[in-house]
Design a protein around this motif. Structure first.
Motif, PDB file in Angstrom:
ATOM      1  N   ASN A 150      -7.754 -70.792 -16.052  1.00 44.86           N
ATOM      2  CA  ASN A 150      -8.542 -70.222 -17.233  1.00 44.86           C
ATOM      3  C   ASN A 150      -9.997 -70.589 -17.012  1.00 44.86           C
ATOM      4  O   ASN A 150     -10.752 -69.777 -17.332  1.00 44.86           O
ATOM      5  CB  ASN A 150      -7.876 -70.812 -18.597  1.00 44.86           C
ATOM      6  CG  ASN A 150      -6.584 -70.309 -19.091  1.00 44.86           C
ATOM      7  OD1 ASN A 150      -6.074 -69.340 -18.787  1.00 44.86           O
ATOM      8  ND2 ASN A 150      -6.067 -70.939 -19.880  1.00 44.86           N
TER       9      ASN A 150
ATOM     10  N   ARG B  50      -8.207 -59.317 -12.132  1.00 44.19           N
ATOM     11  CA  ARG B  50      -7.450 -59.801 -13.524  1.00 44.19           C
ATOM     12  C   ARG B  50      -6.587 -60.803 -12.945  1.00 44.19           C
ATOM     13  O   ARG B  50      -5.973 -60.632 -11.766  1.00 44.19           O
ATOM     14  CB  ARG B  50      -6.660 -58.668 -14.015  1.00 44.19           C
ATOM     15  CG  ARG B  50      -7.523 -57.708 -14.485  1.00 44.19           C
ATOM     16  CD  ARG B  50      -8.290 -57.874 -15.849  1.00 44.19           C
ATOM     17  NE  ARG B  50      -8.888 -56.706 -16.369  1.00 44.19           N
ATOM     18  CZ  ARG B  50     -10.074 -56.304 -16.077  1.00 44.19           C
ATOM     19  NH1 ARG B  50     -10.709 -57.034 -15.308  1.00 44.19           N
ATOM     20  NH2 ARG B  50     -10.466 -55.352 -16.765  1.00 44.19           N
TER      21      ARG B  50
ATOM     22  N   ARG C 196     -11.513 -68.306 -14.564  1.00 46.29           N
ATOM     23  CA  ARG C 196     -11.774 -66.525 -14.794  1.00 46.29           C
ATOM     24  C   ARG C 196     -13.251 -66.527 -14.905  1.00 46.29           C
ATOM     25  O   ARG C 196     -13.458 -65.240 -14.809  1.00 46.29           O
ATOM     26  CB  ARG C 196     -11.027 -66.463 -16.039  1.00 46.29           C
ATOM     27  CG  ARG C 196      -9.575 -66.237 -15.913  1.00 46.29           C
ATOM     28  CD  ARG C 196      -8.819 -65.640 -17.123  1.00 46.29           C
ATOM     29  NE  ARG C 196      -7.452 -65.297 -16.995  1.00 46.29           N
ATOM     30  CZ  ARG C 196      -6.439 -66.207 -16.942  1.00 46.29           C
ATOM     31  NH1 ARG C 196      -6.776 -67.613 -17.234  1.00 46.29           N
ATOM     32  NH2 ARG C 196      -5.236 -65.826 -16.755  1.00 46.29           N
ATOM     33  N   GLU C 197     -14.198 -67.453 -15.447  1.00 48.12           N
ATOM     34  CA  GLU C 197     -15.396 -67.438 -15.635  1.00 48.12           C
ATOM     35  C   GLU C 197     -16.183 -67.094 -14.144  1.00 48.12           C
ATOM     36  O   GLU C 197     -17.275 -66.650 -14.112  1.00 48.12           O
ATOM     37  CB  GLU C 197     -15.917 -68.595 -16.149  1.00 48.12           C
ATOM     38  CG  GLU C 197     -17.454 -68.516 -16.481  1.00 48.12           C
ATOM     39  CD  GLU C 197     -18.162 -69.969 -17.100  1.00 48.12           C
ATOM     40  OE1 GLU C 197     -19.283 -69.893 -17.343  1.00 48.12           O
ATOM     41  OE2 GLU C 197     -17.259 -70.581 -17.356  1.00 48.12           O
TER      42      GLU C 197
END
Length: 481
Positions: A223, A234, A226-227
């Motif tokens: 998570n 994706r 993702r930045e």
């Protein structure tokens, strides 16, 4: 494009449509999952044989994969068919409310009962036309299993089954009518299996090493990742094994499945390497072990504007689909189950506000797409993935969409299953068959079009060879979960 030929093929398909509609409805009822589509595969193969095709079954190490061929000489035009269903998508047909036929059973939540039969109808119609007119050319139908999470076409490409194909054509049910040129993403799928030590969670928690903790820490780490990854990539996950349901046990095993997508396979592999570091870091933090198991993969799609333009021109020549008031009324009942946000999102996503035939804006009040979306003549981003992408790397490939679903419908939902045997879906399937067959005939009889499609394909490959993303030792149907 010869207008008379288009109308001749369209008339032939209309005459054949009732029998093929029955076939599509039968496959809807079978609702077989990836690589288990035995009845679906067999009825499609038999239909080809009954129409003069020679069929090879069990190709590319898949029992339910097959190829049907008719005609001789070049060019070789391939039609791609799918027929697998989705788990947990059982739904009564023809009603506008969620009502499973049998709880937990499968259903055709992506419309592949229509897809496989529509492509088959196109192949049969084109083969008949070539024979009647005494024209050379070879028509092939590829029975492609396991599109949903199995990458059946990728295995068929790996086996060299498309090496002599000049072009490949396909379609997909949708909430819109037309050609939409997209750059689909490459995708890699891996299982991350953590192994720890079981212990009593209260009396001896210090002796345990929690595999479930490792999965949770991996998910947290990704998570944060993702930045720091490209915006058009994706990463998705599902925890596939929590190690049990008892809260007072330190779980000794846990597993998570990741899908990693990127515009090109090289980028997906680079991102997967970063995800792997997160997984190994989670294992280090929890003093567990992690096993990384490759599941499957599909390559990004190479769109072909020359082929897509020819498809669009065919759809213009065919005109609108003859939906009636009953079709519109059922679509409205389905659409009433959506939020306005979902309807607006569908209109934006598929860019269907501009209508070729009426020259009017689609405002969302019409539940079925009654016209034809404008074709931009250029490709745009689409975040989905498909094993059609692997085919596109070995031969020029194009696809169209036809409105089997109400505007606002999303794939993999009960609403798709409910519409899978509707009269509107049957009409959309026949329209797709007309588009594919007539486009195939244009390629058979217009060497310039075929040459332009191949020139563009080579240009977009830019000298890059196709490298199958599935390692040679991986078999299609082996259990990896």
């Amino acid at each position: 494009m010869n207008h008379d030929d288009v109308q001749s093929i369209a008339a032939a398909i209309e005459a054949m449509a009732p029998d093929f509609t029955t076939l599509s409805d039968a496959i809807w009822g079978f609702a077989e999952l990836k690589f288990e589509e035995r009845r679906s595969s067999e009825v499609l193969a038999k239909a080809l044989e009954e129409n003069g095709f020679a069929v090879r079954r069990g190709v590319a190490e898949m029992d339910t994969a097959f190829i049907g061929e008719c005609g001789s000489g070049g060019p070789v035009i391939a039609f791609l068919g799918e027929f697998d269903a989705l788990a947990g998508m059982s739904q009564v047909s023809g009603i506008a409310e969620a009502a499973p036929m049998a709880a937990g059973e499968s259903g055709h939540g992506c419309g592949h009962n229509l897809l496989g039969v529509g492509s088959l109808l196109a192949a049969v119609a084109l083969a008949r036309h070539l024979k009647a007119e005494g024209l050379p050319g070879t028509v092939r139908y590829y029975g492609c299993p396991g599109e949903e999470g199995g990458s059946g076409k990728t295995f068929m490409v790996r086996a060299g089954l498309f090496d002599d194909v000049d072009t490949a054509l396909t379609w997909h049910p949708a909430p819109f009518n037309g050609v939409r040129s997209t750059n689909n993403l490459a995708v890699l799928e891996y299982f991350y299996r953590f192994k720890g030590l079981a212990a009593h969670a209260s009396n001896a928690a210090h002796l345990g090493r929690s595999a479930l903790d490792a999965v949770e820490l991996m998910n947290v780490g990704v998570n944060f990742l993702r930045e720091h990854m490209p915006q058009d990539c994706r990463v998705h996950y599902a925890i596939t094994d929590t190690g049990g349901k008892a809260a007072n046990v330190v779980q000794a095993r846990a597993e998570v499945l990741y899908l990693i997508r990127a515009p090109e396979m090289s980028q997906a592999l680079a991102l997967a390497a970063r995800v792997e570091k997160v997984a190994r870091g989670a294992a280090m933090m929890t003093e567990t072990e992690v096993e990384i198991v490759f599941d499957t993969a599909s390559t990004n799609l190479l769109p072909n504007i020359a082929l897509e333009t020819a498809m669009h021109e065919t759809m213009v020549a065919l005109g609108p689909i003859a939906f009636d008031e009953g079709d519109i009324a059922f679509a409205k009942a389905i659409q009433d189950t959506f939020t306005q946000e979902a309807i607006d999102s569908s209109l934006r996503l598929y860019r269907i506000r501009d209508d070729v035939f009426s020259n009017a804006k689609v405002d969302g009040t019409t539940p079925l797409h009654l016209g034809l979306r404008a074709f931009e003549g250029e490709s745009h981003f689409r975040a989905g993935s498909t094993d059609v992408g692997d085919v596109s790397w070995v031969t020029p490939t194009a696809q169209c969409w036809t409105p089997a679903w109400a505007i606002g419908t999303n794939p993999h939902t009960w609403q798709v299953v409910a519409q899978g045997k509707s009269p509107a879906a049957h009409k959309a399937m026949a329209h797709a068959a007309k588009t594919l067959a007539a486009t195939g005939l244009s390629l058979m009889t217009n060497p310039t079009l075929l040459a332009e499609a191949k020139r563009e394909w080579l240009e977009k490959k830019d000298g890059k060879p196709y490298v199958c993303p599935i390692p040679a030792g991986i078999k299609p149907t082996e259990k990896r979960s």
